[in-house]
Structure formats: C-alpha cells, structure tokens
Scaffold this motif. Structure first.
Motif, short mmCIF file in Angstrom:
data_model
loop_
_atom_site.label_atom_id
_atom_site.label_comp_id
_atom_site.label_asym_id
_atom_site.label_seq_id
_atom_site.Cartn_x
_atom_site.Cartn_y
_atom_site.Cartn_z
N ASP A 54 0.83 -1.20 0.00
CA ASP A 54 0.00 0.00 0.00
C ASP A 54 0.87 1.26 0.00
N GLU A 55 0.65 2.14 -0.95
CA GLU A 55 1.49 3.32 -1.11
C GLU A 55 1.37 4.28 0.07
N GLN A 56 0.14 4.45 0.60
CA GLN A 56 -0.05 5.38 1.71
C GLN A 56 0.67 4.91 2.97
N ILE A 57 0.58 3.63 3.25
CA ILE A 57 1.28 3.09 4.42
C ILE A 57 2.79 3.22 4.24
N TRP A 58 3.24 2.93 3.03
CA TRP A 58 4.67 3.06 2.72
C TRP A 58 5.15 4.48 2.97
N ASN A 59 4.43 5.46 2.45
CA ASN A 59 4.81 6.86 2.62
C ASN A 59 4.77 7.28 4.09
N LYS A 60 3.80 6.77 4.82
CA LYS A 60 3.69 7.10 6.24
C LYS A 60 4.89 6.58 7.01
N LYS A 61 5.31 5.35 6.72
CA LYS A 61 6.46 4.77 7.39
C LYS A 61 7.74 5.52 7.03
N CYS A 62 7.83 5.97 5.78
CA CYS A 62 8.99 6.76 5.37
C CYS A 62 9.05 8.07 6.16
N GLN A 63 7.92 8.71 6.33
CA GLN A 63 7.87 9.96 7.08
C GLN A 63 8.23 9.75 8.54
N MET A 64 7.81 8.65 9.11
CA MET A 64 8.15 8.33 10.49
C MET A 64 9.66 8.15 10.65
N LEU A 65 10.26 7.49 9.66
CA LEU A 65 11.71 7.30 9.71
C LEU A 65 12.44 8.63 9.60
N ILE A 66 11.97 9.50 8.72
CA ILE A 66 12.59 10.81 8.55
C ILE A 66 12.55 11.60 9.85
N LYS A 67 11.40 11.58 10.53
CA LYS A 67 11.27 12.29 11.81
C LYS A 67 12.19 11.69 12.87
N LEU A 68 12.29 10.37 12.86
CA LEU A 68 13.19 9.70 13.81
C LEU A 68 14.63 10.16 13.61
N MET A 69 15.06 10.23 12.35
CA MET A 69 16.44 10.63 12.06
C MET A 69 16.69 12.10 12.41
N ILE A 70 15.72 12.94 12.16
CA ILE A 70 15.86 14.35 12.51
C ILE A 70 16.03 14.49 14.02
N LYS A 71 15.25 13.73 14.76
CA LYS A 71 15.33 13.76 16.21
C LYS A 71 16.71 13.33 16.71
N ASN A 72 17.35 12.42 15.96
CA ASN A 72 18.67 11.91 16.35
C ASN A 72 19.81 12.58 15.58
N HIS A 73 19.50 13.68 14.90
CA HIS A 73 20.50 14.50 14.20
C HIS A 73 21.22 13.68 13.11
#
Length: 330
Positions: free
Chosen positions: A304-323
């Motif tokens: 599912d493309e929407q779930i895929w994109n959501k998980k990608c966004q979660m990963l991006i936020k995680l990485m930003i939080k960890n610099h």
C-alpha cells in the motif's frame, strides 16, 4: 616576428598530444626535429595496450624500446592480456613508477603475475574490471600480491576474487583506504569478508555490489574482531532476502564506526521490514558515529502506497530527532 610550430612550449605540445593516440603522435611528429623527438620520448605518461591491436603492436615496436624516461609513465591500461606475449615483452612493459593501473578482460597467468609485480611498487590506484580466465590458485596469488602492496590506496576488484576461501599467506597489513567489490550476479559471504578485512585496518570506504548476502559460515570467524575504521559503507544488492535484523547485526559487527550508510536495492522490496521504526531505533542507537543514511529502495506494487509513505515519514522524523540526515530515494 615569426614563430614556428616546432617552437611551441612543452606544455602546449603535451596538450596537443592528449587528443592523439600514441601511434598518431609518432607517425605525425616523430623525426621532425630533435626537440620533438625528445618531447615524444620523455613525456609519455599514460599507455594503453589492448587486444594486440595495431596501436599495441606499434607501441611495442616503435615506442617502448626507445622511451628515455620510463619512470614518467604513471598510468597503464591493459586489456585482453592473453593476446600479448608478456614473457618476451617483459622489458618493454616495464614502467617502474606506475601509479594508476586499469586491467580489463584479464587473463591471469604466471607471466601476468610477474609483469604485475614488476610494475606495482608505486601503485596507488588499481582497477580490475573483469577477469576472463585464471584458476583459483592464480587469483589467490594475485590477491596476496595486491594486499602486500605498500602504496596502494584505492582498489576496485571483482567480488569473486575477493571472496577466496583459501587462507591468505601474508603477514603485512594493506594501506588501502577505498575498496569497491563488484559482483552483480555473485553472492558475498560474511565470514570471508571478515577474514579479508583483517588485512585492511586503514580502510575508510567500502562499497559492495552483489546479488545476495550469504550468512552461511564456511570458517569459524566468531573469535575474529574487526578493527577497521570504515566510515562510509555502500551496499548495492539485487534483492533483500535476509531480514533487517540480520542486516543490522552484520553492520554492527563489521562496520561499527560507520558515519555514512547507503543501501541500494535493485528490486522492489516485498514488505515493510526495512522500514520498521522500532528496529531502526535500536539500530541507530548502536551506531554512535552515524551521520547520514541513504535508502535507495522502492516498494512492490502489492504494498500500500499510503502506508509506505507514512512509514517513510516516520523514519525521517526519527532521524531528525537523532541528528541524522536521511534521504529516501524512491
């Protein structure tokens, strides 16, 4: 005031020669005058010999025997070495200061190994793009010679040759800093990579192009600890069959100090395993030096493309939080 073409500066002549093959340089300008002869015979810096073609035959007959400063040849490219008589032409192929060597469609023979050794003392860059023939023993001997070179900094090598199961018989450590192993249709074995890395303590960049990762151990490497300082790692793989946990355990063991990590999967992934938020948290917490990640992966059409994109966004936020800089290439 009139000037003749022969009076051009050496720098201009060398610039002109870059647009001409060596055979054409000599056919056009040799024996026009002593100064041009001196330039032609003293400033040849790159030589290409391939397929025993017309250019190769010309160089061996009319150029190499008369080179004044063989040490000025710093770049050498050899292709289809089986078509050149390496034994009888050994003296003509001796260039003591070669720093850059390209080998294409290589045939590994005893004569080639002798030629390689005599020209590799000052080698800093070595690219072996493909091997046509050579038994396991010959390939293993070549690998030992390469790892024994005291000045080599960058090596590009076929994956199959680097994964030799035969025990290396060298005691020295290689100064290689950049290593690229290429095997589009070949698997790479974790245990053999661990053994290879023992000889590469100064390695900074590792790039592997492979079909699959093989975790099946042929040798006991549990007691071998990796002491390299690899800061940049790229894995270009055909398809992820191993789990994300297996992959991260491999990274943590082999490349614990990685700063830049790039993962390329040439086939669409079949599930969300490599986007698992919880697993990524544990992974990045175990890599204190990690600063940048590039994920070049795409989803299978069944995902599912929407779930895929959501998980990608979660990963991006995680990485930003960890610099950590994260790039997801779709």
């Amino acid at each position: 005031m009139y000037s003749k073409i022969e009076d051009l500066s050496i720098e201009l002549w060398l610039e002109i020669f870059t647009y001409l093959k060596i055979r054409h340089q000599f056919n056009t300008f040799f024996n026009l005058n002593k100064r041009l002869n001196q330039i032609l015979l003293s400033y040849q810096s790159h030589i290409t010999l391939k397929n025993n073609d017309e250019d190769t035959q010309y160089i061996l007959k009319y150029v190499s025997p008369y080179l004044i400063h063989r040490e000025n040849v710093t770049g050498l490219r050899l292709e289809n070495t089986n078509k050149v008589d390496l034994s009888n032409n050994a003296k003509l192929l001796y260039f003591p200061r070669v720093a850059t060597l390209f080998l294409h469609r290589l045939h590994i023979t005893k004569d080639f190994l002798n030629l390689f050794q005599q020209n590799s003392t000052y080698l800093r860059y070595l690219n072996i793009s493909s091997i046509v023939s050579g038994d396991k023993i010959m390939m293993h001997q070549l690998l030992e010679i390469i790892l024994s070179l005291s000045n080599l900094q960058t090596l590009r090598l076929g994956l199959r040759m680097s994964m030799s199961p035969i025990q290396l018989r060298i005691s020295s450590k290689s100064p290689i800093k950049n290593l690229k192993l290429i095997g589009l249709n070949e698997n790479f074995f974790i245990d053999r990579l661990i053994i290879l890395l023992q000889y590469l303590p100064y390695l900074q960049s590792l790039h592997i192009i492979t079909n699959q990762i093989n975790f099946i151990s042929t040798k006991n490497t549990d007691n071998i600890s990796c002491t390299n300082s690899i800061s940049s790692f790229t894995l270009n793989i055909h398809e992820f069959i191993v789990s994300f946990v297996q992959f991260t355990n491999f990274i943590l063991r082999i490349i614990p100090y990685v700063q830049e990590l790039k993962i390329i999967c040439r086939s669409p992934v079949q599930n969300f395993d490599y986007l698992n938020h919880r697993e990524w948290i544990m992974f990045i917490q175990s890599l204190p030096n990690l600063k940048k990640i590039i994920l070049d992966i795409s989803r299978n059409n069944d995902i599912d493309e929407q779930i895929w994109n959501k998980k990608c966004q979660m990963l991006i936020k995680l990485m930003i939080k960890n610099h950590i800089i994260l790039q997801i290439v779709k």
